[in-house]
Design a protein around this motif. Structure first.
Motif, PDB file in Angstrom:
ATOM      1  N   ARG A 235       0.835  -1.201   0.000  1.00 40.29           N
ATOM      2  CA  ARG A 235       0.000   0.000   0.000  1.00 40.29           C
ATOM      3  C   ARG A 235       0.870   1.250   0.000  1.00 40.29           C
ATOM      4  O   ARG A 235       1.923   1.273   0.634  1.00 40.29           O
ATOM      5  CB  ARG A 235      -0.908  -0.016   1.237  1.00 40.29           C
ATOM      6  CG  ARG A 235      -2.083   0.936   1.222  1.00 40.29           C
ATOM      7  CD  ARG A 235      -3.092   0.512   2.287  1.00 40.29           C
ATOM      8  NE  ARG A 235      -4.185   1.464   2.421  1.00 40.29           N
ATOM      9  CZ  ARG A 235      -4.351   2.292   3.458  1.00 40.29           C
ATOM     10  NH1 ARG A 235      -3.493   2.267   4.454  1.00 40.29           N
ATOM     11  NH2 ARG A 235      -5.370   3.115   3.502  1.00 40.29           N
TER      12      ARG A 235
ATOM     13  N   LYS B 209     -10.391  -4.460  -2.277  1.00 45.78           N
ATOM     14  CA  LYS B 209      -9.208  -4.040  -3.040  1.00 45.78           C
ATOM     15  C   LYS B 209      -8.133  -5.130  -3.024  1.00 45.78           C
ATOM     16  O   LYS B 209      -7.489  -5.388  -4.041  1.00 45.78           O
ATOM     17  CB  LYS B 209      -8.645  -2.745  -2.461  1.00 45.78           C
ATOM     18  CG  LYS B 209      -9.489  -1.513  -2.718  1.00 45.78           C
ATOM     19  CD  LYS B 209      -8.877  -0.291  -2.039  1.00 45.78           C
ATOM     20  CE  LYS B 209      -9.733   0.941  -2.232  1.00 45.78           C
ATOM     21  NZ  LYS B 209      -9.181   2.121  -1.507  1.00 45.78           N
TER      22      LYS B 209
ATOM     23  N   ASN C 227      -6.540  -7.060  -6.189  1.00 45.73           N
ATOM     24  CA  ASN C 227      -5.103  -7.046  -6.463  1.00 45.73           C
ATOM     25  C   ASN C 227      -4.569  -8.456  -6.668  1.00 45.73           C
ATOM     26  O   ASN C 227      -3.711  -8.693  -7.527  1.00 45.73           O
ATOM     27  CB  ASN C 227      -4.347  -6.363  -5.320  1.00 45.73           C
ATOM     28  CG  ASN C 227      -4.501  -4.852  -5.339  1.00 45.73           C
ATOM     29  OD1 ASN C 227      -4.753  -4.269  -6.391  1.00 45.73           O
ATOM     30  ND2 ASN C 227      -4.351  -4.224  -4.199  1.00 45.73           N
TER      31      ASN C 227
ATOM     32  N   LYS D 281      -5.559  -9.489 -10.119  1.00 46.81           N
ATOM     33  CA  LYS D 281      -4.777  -8.811 -11.156  1.00 46.81           C
ATOM     34  C   LYS D 281      -3.377  -9.398 -11.275  1.00 46.81           C
ATOM     35  O   LYS D 281      -2.868  -9.607 -12.371  1.00 46.81           O
ATOM     36  CB  LYS D 281      -4.706  -7.313 -10.867  1.00 46.81           C
ATOM     37  CG  LYS D 281      -6.004  -6.575 -11.143  1.00 46.81           C
ATOM     38  CD  LYS D 281      -5.829  -5.082 -11.140  1.00 46.81           C
ATOM     39  CE  LYS D 281      -5.471  -4.541  -9.798  1.00 46.81           C
ATOM     40  NZ  LYS D 281      -5.452  -3.067  -9.765  1.00 46.81           N
TER      41      LYS D 281
ATOM     42  N   ARG E  61       1.245  -5.181 -15.143  1.00 44.01           N
ATOM     43  CA  ARG E  61       1.319  -4.867 -13.712  1.00 44.01           C
ATOM     44  C   ARG E  61       2.015  -3.535 -13.474  1.00 44.01           C
ATOM     45  O   ARG E  61       1.611  -2.756 -12.605  1.00 44.01           O
ATOM     46  CB  ARG E  61       2.027  -5.998 -12.955  1.00 44.01           C
ATOM     47  CG  ARG E  61       1.227  -7.291 -12.904  1.00 44.01           C
ATOM     48  CD  ARG E  61       1.639  -8.169 -11.741  1.00 44.01           C
ATOM     49  NE  ARG E  61       3.014  -8.595 -11.801  1.00 44.01           N
ATOM     50  CZ  ARG E  61       3.443  -9.693 -12.424  1.00 44.01           C
ATOM     51  NH1 ARG E  61       2.568 -10.472 -13.054  1.00 44.01           N
ATOM     52  NH2 ARG E  61       4.710 -10.030 -12.412  1.00 44.01           N
TER      53      ARG E  61
ATOM     54  N   ASP F 220      -0.418  -0.842 -14.534  1.00 42.83           N
ATOM     55  CA  ASP F 220      -1.463  -0.729 -13.524  1.00 42.83           C
ATOM     56  C   ASP F 220      -0.966   0.083 -12.330  1.00 42.83           C
ATOM     57  O   ASP F 220      -1.693   0.928 -11.783  1.00 42.83           O
ATOM     58  CB  ASP F 220      -1.895  -2.127 -13.080  1.00 42.83           C
ATOM     59  CG  ASP F 220      -3.031  -2.083 -12.072  1.00 42.83           C
ATOM     60  OD1 ASP F 220      -4.122  -1.607 -12.431  1.00 42.83           O
ATOM     61  OD2 ASP F 220      -2.823  -2.529 -10.929  1.00 42.83           O
ATOM     62  N   LEU F 221       0.289  -0.152 -11.922  1.00 40.98           N
ATOM     63  CA  LEU F 221       0.872   0.597 -10.816  1.00 40.98           C
ATOM     64  C   LEU F 221       1.006   2.078 -11.169  1.00 40.98           C
ATOM     65  O   LEU F 221       0.671   2.952 -10.361  1.00 40.98           O
ATOM     66  CB  LEU F 221       2.244   0.019 -10.458  1.00 40.98           C
ATOM     67  CG  LEU F 221       3.110   0.882  -9.511  1.00 40.98           C
ATOM     68  CD1 LEU F 221       2.386   1.114  -8.198  1.00 40.98           C
ATOM     69  CD2 LEU F 221       4.456   0.250  -9.291  1.00 40.98           C
TER      70      LEU F 221
ATOM     71  N   TYR G 145      -2.259   3.702 -10.998  1.00 43.49           N
ATOM     72  CA  TYR G 145      -2.701   3.790  -9.604  1.00 43.49           C
ATOM     73  C   TYR G 145      -2.076   4.999  -8.906  1.00 43.49           C
ATOM     74  O   TYR G 145      -2.780   5.793  -8.266  1.00 43.49           O
ATOM     75  CB  TYR G 145      -2.340   2.505  -8.864  1.00 43.49           C
ATOM     76  CG  TYR G 145      -2.382   2.634  -7.355  1.00 43.49           C
ATOM     77  CD1 TYR G 145      -3.601   2.727  -6.679  1.00 43.49           C
ATOM     78  CD2 TYR G 145      -1.204   2.673  -6.611  1.00 43.49           C
ATOM     79  CE1 TYR G 145      -3.643   2.860  -5.296  1.00 43.49           C
ATOM     80  CE2 TYR G 145      -1.240   2.803  -5.230  1.00 43.49           C
ATOM     81  CZ  TYR G 145      -2.455   2.897  -4.578  1.00 43.49           C
ATOM     82  OH  TYR G 145      -2.488   3.027  -3.213  1.00 43.49           O
TER      83      TYR G 145
ATOM     84  N   ARG H  64      -3.524   8.245 -10.169  1.00 46.56           N
ATOM     85  CA  ARG H  64      -4.838   8.529  -9.593  1.00 46.56           C
ATOM     86  C   ARG H  64      -4.720   9.011  -8.148  1.00 46.56           C
ATOM     87  O   ARG H  64      -5.395   9.958  -7.742  1.00 46.56           O
ATOM     88  CB  ARG H  64      -5.733   7.279  -9.600  1.00 46.56           C
ATOM     89  CG  ARG H  64      -6.187   6.812 -10.952  1.00 46.56           C
ATOM     90  CD  ARG H  64      -7.354   5.815 -10.842  1.00 46.56           C
ATOM     91  NE  ARG H  64      -7.107   4.713  -9.945  1.00 46.56           N
ATOM     92  CZ  ARG H  64      -6.482   3.594 -10.293  1.00 46.56           C
ATOM     93  NH1 ARG H  64      -5.995   3.450 -11.516  1.00 46.56           N
ATOM     94  NH2 ARG H  64      -6.315   2.619  -9.423  1.00 46.56           N
ATOM     95  N   LYS H  65      -3.869   8.362  -7.384  1.00 47.80           N
ATOM     96  CA  LYS H  65      -3.805   8.637  -5.947  1.00 47.80           C
ATOM     97  C   LYS H  65      -3.059   9.916  -5.618  1.00 47.80           C
ATOM     98  O   LYS H  65      -3.474  10.687  -4.749  1.00 47.80           O
ATOM     99  CB  LYS H  65      -3.151   7.462  -5.214  1.00 47.80           C
ATOM    100  CG  LYS H  65      -3.187   7.624  -3.694  1.00 47.80           C
ATOM    101  CD  LYS H  65      -2.806   6.362  -2.990  1.00 47.80           C
ATOM    102  CE  LYS H  65      -2.932   6.515  -1.477  1.00 47.80           C
ATOM    103  NZ  LYS H  65      -4.320   6.614  -1.008  1.00 47.80           N
TER     104      LYS H  65
ATOM    105  N   ARG I  99      -4.398   3.036 -20.249  1.00 50.54           N
ATOM    106  CA  ARG I  99      -5.644   2.442 -19.770  1.00 50.54           C
ATOM    107  C   ARG I  99      -6.135   1.346 -20.709  1.00 50.54           C
ATOM    108  O   ARG I  99      -6.601   0.289 -20.272  1.00 50.54           O
ATOM    109  CB  ARG I  99      -6.726   3.515 -19.639  1.00 50.54           C
ATOM    110  CG  ARG I  99      -6.584   4.411 -18.427  1.00 50.54           C
ATOM    111  CD  ARG I  99      -7.648   5.487 -18.453  1.00 50.54           C
ATOM    112  NE  ARG I  99      -7.632   6.300 -17.244  1.00 50.54           N
ATOM    113  CZ  ARG I  99      -8.373   7.376 -17.072  1.00 50.54           C
ATOM    114  NH1 ARG I  99      -9.194   7.772 -18.037  1.00 50.54           N
ATOM    115  NH2 ARG I  99      -8.318   8.066 -15.950  1.00 50.54           N
TER     116      ARG I  99
ATOM    117  N   TYR J  32      -9.854  -2.212 -15.331  1.00 56.71           N
ATOM    118  CA  TYR J  32      -9.090  -1.151 -14.670  1.00 56.71           C
ATOM    119  C   TYR J  32      -9.992  -0.246 -13.833  1.00 56.71           C
ATOM    120  O   TYR J  32      -9.662   0.157 -12.734  1.00 56.71           O
ATOM    121  CB  TYR J  32      -8.355  -0.331 -15.724  1.00 56.71           C
ATOM    122  CG  TYR J  32      -7.916   1.035 -15.303  1.00 56.71           C
ATOM    123  CD1 TYR J  32      -8.695   2.159 -15.573  1.00 56.71           C
ATOM    124  CD2 TYR J  32      -6.714   1.227 -14.621  1.00 56.71           C
ATOM    125  CE1 TYR J  32      -8.298   3.417 -15.205  1.00 56.71           C
ATOM    126  CE2 TYR J  32      -6.316   2.492 -14.224  1.00 56.71           C
ATOM    127  CZ  TYR J  32      -7.112   3.585 -14.524  1.00 56.71           C
ATOM    128  OH  TYR J  32      -6.714   4.841 -14.132  1.00 56.71           O
TER     129      TYR J  32
END
Length: 234
Positions: free
Chosen positions: A78, A141, A145, A148, A157, A160-161, A164, A167-168, A225, A233
């Motif tokens: 995380r 979540k 994960n 995925k 992968r 995707d990271l 992520y 977005r965060k 994406r 996603y």
């Protein structure tokens, strides 16, 4: 290193569990019991297997939580920022932390002891209900994960990271607002450092991302994406 406690009532972290419930009269008696401190960049404030010392809430900064995997390899589970909660895995059901946590930059943390947290949970039902929903969301979540990791290849992968963290943490001056080493990217994506470097290099050549030192910027988010769309996603 202790510092003056940030005043919860003027805190800007609206997504913090404590901040969200300050409108409740009962919370006043618990807020004054918290302790705040600064954790310097790269320093660890939770060690996996240590006795649980309550929950931590990030006032400012960024933190990674880690889990020891096979052969002692570190797995990042995380990434967290202002207002997020740390140390909830195992809280209430275990006497020891199931994860470790360290600061990715100088970070101000607020700690509520086990005793204070149990008092809140027993006496503030609105808080308890919100925490229950949070645990349910985190479980969902975690299950996603696992799925995925089982179905994505290494390139997917890493993509995707990158999406992520975009977005965060958002992007400032065309660079994602978090600094991660290539090893940390690999540890989070569940791959080797060499493979992560290779994927990042290929994405740069394809003009999908750019790099400045450890920082990465996404240049074509829609194309990235589309590569992992089949894995749902969104």
């Amino acid at each position: 290193m202790k510092e003056d406690q940030p005043i919860c009532y003027s805190c800007l972290n609206e997504n913090c569990f404590i901040k969200k419930h300050l409108h409740l009269e009962k919370m006043k008696q618990y807020v004054i019991k918290k302790e705040s401190f600064v954790c310097k960049k790269s320093n660890q404030f939770i060690t996996e297997g240590d006795s649980i010392q309550g929950l931590y809430f990030i006032c400012s900064g960024k933190v990674k939580t880690i889990k020891t995997g096979i052969n002692g390899r570190e797995q990042i589970v995380r990434l967290t920022k202002n207002g997020d909660t740390i140390g909830f895995r195992g809280f209430g059901t275990s006497k020891k932390y199931l994860i470790g946590a360290s600061a990715l930059e100088d970070t101000v943390l607020c700690n509520f002891s086990n005793e204070t947290m149990f008092e809140i949970l027993q006496n503030v039902p609105e808080f308890t209900y919100a925490l229950m929903l949070f645990y349910a969301d985190e479980l969902n979540k975690s299950e996603n994960n696992i799925r995925k990791i089982a179905h994505m290849n290494v390139r997917e992968r890493v993509i995707d990271l990158l999406l992520y963290i975009h977005r965060k943490f958002g992007q400032i001056n065309d660079l994602i607002d978090i600094e991660l080493s290539r090893k940390e990217i690999a540890d989070f994506a569940g791959t080797t450092e060499e493979q992560a470097i290779r994927v990042i290099s290929n994405l740069k050549k394809e003009m999908l991302i750019k790099t400045v030192g450890k920082r990465i910027g996404i240049l074509n988010i829609s194309e990235l994406r589309s590569e992992i769309m089949e894995h749902k996603y969104f």
